[in-house]
Design a protein around this motif. Structure first.
Motif, PDB file in Angstrom:
ATOM      1  N   SER A 163     -75.673-123.648  13.172  1.00  0.00           N
ATOM      2  CA  SER A 163     -75.403-122.917  11.932  1.00  0.00           C
ATOM      3  C   SER A 163     -74.979-123.820  10.782  1.00  0.00           C
ATOM      4  CB  SER A 163     -74.307-121.870  12.173  1.00  0.00           C
ATOM      5  OG  SER A 163     -73.107-122.498  12.587  1.00  0.00           O
ATOM      6  N   SER A 164     -74.654-125.085  11.068  1.00  0.00           N
ATOM      7  CA  SER A 164     -74.130-125.958  10.015  1.00  0.00           C
ATOM      8  C   SER A 164     -75.008-127.168   9.712  1.00  0.00           C
ATOM      9  CB  SER A 164     -72.729-126.452  10.401  1.00  0.00           C
ATOM     10  OG  SER A 164     -72.758-127.168  11.627  1.00  0.00           O
ATOM     11  N   ASP A 173     -67.784-126.588  -1.306  1.00  0.00           N
ATOM     12  CA  ASP A 173     -67.726-125.185  -0.884  1.00  0.00           C
ATOM     13  C   ASP A 173     -67.845-124.243  -2.085  1.00  0.00           C
ATOM     14  OD1 ASP A 173     -67.435-125.734   1.835  1.00  0.00           O
ATOM     15  OD2 ASP A 173     -65.279-126.023   1.635  1.00  0.00           O
ATOM     16  N   LYS A 177     -75.341-120.016  -1.155  1.00  0.00           N
ATOM     17  CA  LYS A 177     -75.969-120.765  -0.068  1.00  0.00           C
ATOM     18  C   LYS A 177     -74.898-121.267   0.889  1.00  0.00           C
ATOM     19  CE  LYS A 177     -80.007-120.657  -2.218  1.00  0.00           C
ATOM     20  NZ  LYS A 177     -81.204-119.942  -1.702  1.00  0.00           N
ATOM     21  N   THR A 178     -75.337-121.757   2.033  1.00  0.00           N
ATOM     22  CA  THR A 178     -74.397-122.362   2.968  1.00  0.00           C
ATOM     23  C   THR A 178     -74.040-123.767   2.493  1.00  0.00           C
ATOM     24  OG1 THR A 178     -76.143-123.319   4.351  1.00  0.00           O
ATOM     25  CG2 THR A 178     -75.410-121.078   4.883  1.00  0.00           C
ATOM     26  N   ARG A 179     -72.929-124.270   2.990  1.00  0.00           N
ATOM     27  CA  ARG A 179     -72.502-125.623   2.631  1.00  0.00           C
ATOM     28  C   ARG A 179     -73.544-126.654   3.069  1.00  0.00           C
ATOM     29  NH1 ARG A 179     -67.591-128.711   2.032  1.00  0.00           N
ATOM     30  NH2 ARG A 179     -67.881-130.811   2.868  1.00  0.00           N
TER      31      ARG A 179
END
Length: 267
Positions: free
Chosen positions: A81-82, A136, A144-146
Motif C-alpha cells: 500500500s505504500s 503529507d 493522492k497517497t504519499r
C-alpha cells in the motif's frame, strides 16, 4: 450460361481457443515439470498463459515456478500500500505481474491509478518546492497517497527545498523544555522548522517521548481474546488506550493473530 458459384472456406475466429490434442497433453505432462511453460508453449503452439492454466487444472507443477516464501508474503503485505509495485518487484527479484498476481490472492490488489491530469501536475510543481508544506500535506491537497506523490515528484525531477540549519541555543533549550509537553509538529511550528527536523534533533539529543511500556493485565488479555475477531482493531485499541500495533503484537502471543488483519482494516 451457368455461373460458377465460388464458396469461401469458413474461417474460425483467431481468438477461438484451440482444444488440446492427446499428443499435446502427453507433451505437457512429460515436459512441463522439467522444461517449463515456455518450452511447452513453443512446442504445442498454445499461448503461454494457456499452458499454465492447463497445467494448473491438471495439478502439474513446474520447477521453473518460483514459490513465494513467508518472508516475501510478509514484505508484500507490509509494503504493497505504500510502495510502487515495480519497486517491490525489484526488491523481491520478481516480475510486476507476479507481484500483482500474489496481491490478488491476498486480496490486497489495487488497480493501476488513473493518469495524473495537467492541473494536478502543475499543483504538484508549485507545492513540492514550497517548504511550508510537508509531503503529507502536499499529498492531501492533491488527494493522492504519499507514495504516489513522492514517486511523481521524483519522476518529474522535482527537489524538496533545503531546510537544514544550525540549531541555536535558544531553540535547543526550547526543545528540551517542551518535548514532553508538546508534539513535534507543534514545536516545529513554534520554531519555524519541519517536524522531521525536530524529531531528528530530539533523537540525536537522546530525548525520549515514551516512558516505560504499559504492562498488560489479565482483563486486557481477556478483552482481546473475546473481541479480536469480532470488532476492528482500532476499536480495541481505543477501548484499551493503546496503539493498533500494540494490540496486533499482543494478539500473537495470545494465539489469535491474523497476519492480514491490519491490512484489511486500512481499506
Amino acid at each position: 450460361m451457368a455461373h460458377k458459384i465460388r464458396t469461401e472456406a469458413i474461417r474460425k475466429p483467431q481468438n477461438m481457443k484451440r482444444a488440446w490434442t492427446k499428443n499435446e497433453l502427453a507433451l505437457l505432462k512429460k515436459r512441463y515439470k522439467e522444461k517449463g511453460a515456455k518450452y511447452v508453449a513453443k512446442k504445442t503452439g498454445h499461448p503461454f498463459t494457456s499452458v499454465i492454466a492447463k497445467a494448473n487444472s491438471l495439478g502439474i507443477k513446474s520447477a521453473f515456478v518460483k514459490r513465494w516464501s513467508q518472508f516475501e508474503v510478509n514484505y508484500l503485505l507490509k509494503n504493497y500500500s505504500s510502495k510502487p509495485v515495480d519497486s517491490i518487484a525489484r526488491s523481491l527479484k520478481r516480475s510486476v505481474q507476479s507481484v500483482n498476481n500474489k496481491a490478488r490472492q491476498l486480496d490486497i490488489f489495487k488497480p493501476k491509478p488513473k493518469t495524473w491530469s495537467e492541473e494536478e501536475l502543475k499543483l504538484l510543481r508549485e507545492l513540492w518546492v514550497d517548504k511550508q508544506y510537508s509531503i503529507d500535506e502536499v499529498a492531501a491537497k492533491l488527494g493522492k497517497t504519499r507514495a504516489a506523490t513522492h514517486y511523481h515528484a521524483w519522476h518529474m525531477g522535482l527537489r524538496r527545498p533545503q531546510v537544514w540549519k544550525f540549531w541555536k541555543k535558544e531553540e535547543v533549550s526550547y526543545l528540551k523544555k517542551n518535548y514532553k509537553k508538546k508534539t513535534y509538529q507543534e514545536i516545529a511550528k513554534d520554531l519555524g522548522m519541519t517536524r522531521i527536523a525536530v524529531f531528528q534533533k530530539a533523537r540525536k539529543m537522546g530525548l525520549r517521548l515514551r516512558g516505560k511500556p504499559q504492562p498488560w493485565t489479565k482483563e486486557h488479555d481477556d478483552y482481546i481474546r473475546a473481541n479480536y475477531k469480532k470488532i476492528p482493531t482500532r476499536e480495541i485499541a481505543e477501548k484499551l488506550g493503546r496503539s493498533m500495533d500494540s494490540v496486533i503484537n499482543r494478539a500473537g502471543p495470545l494465539g489469535i493473530s491474523d497476519k492480514t488483519r491490519r491490512y484489511k482494516a486500512k481499506k
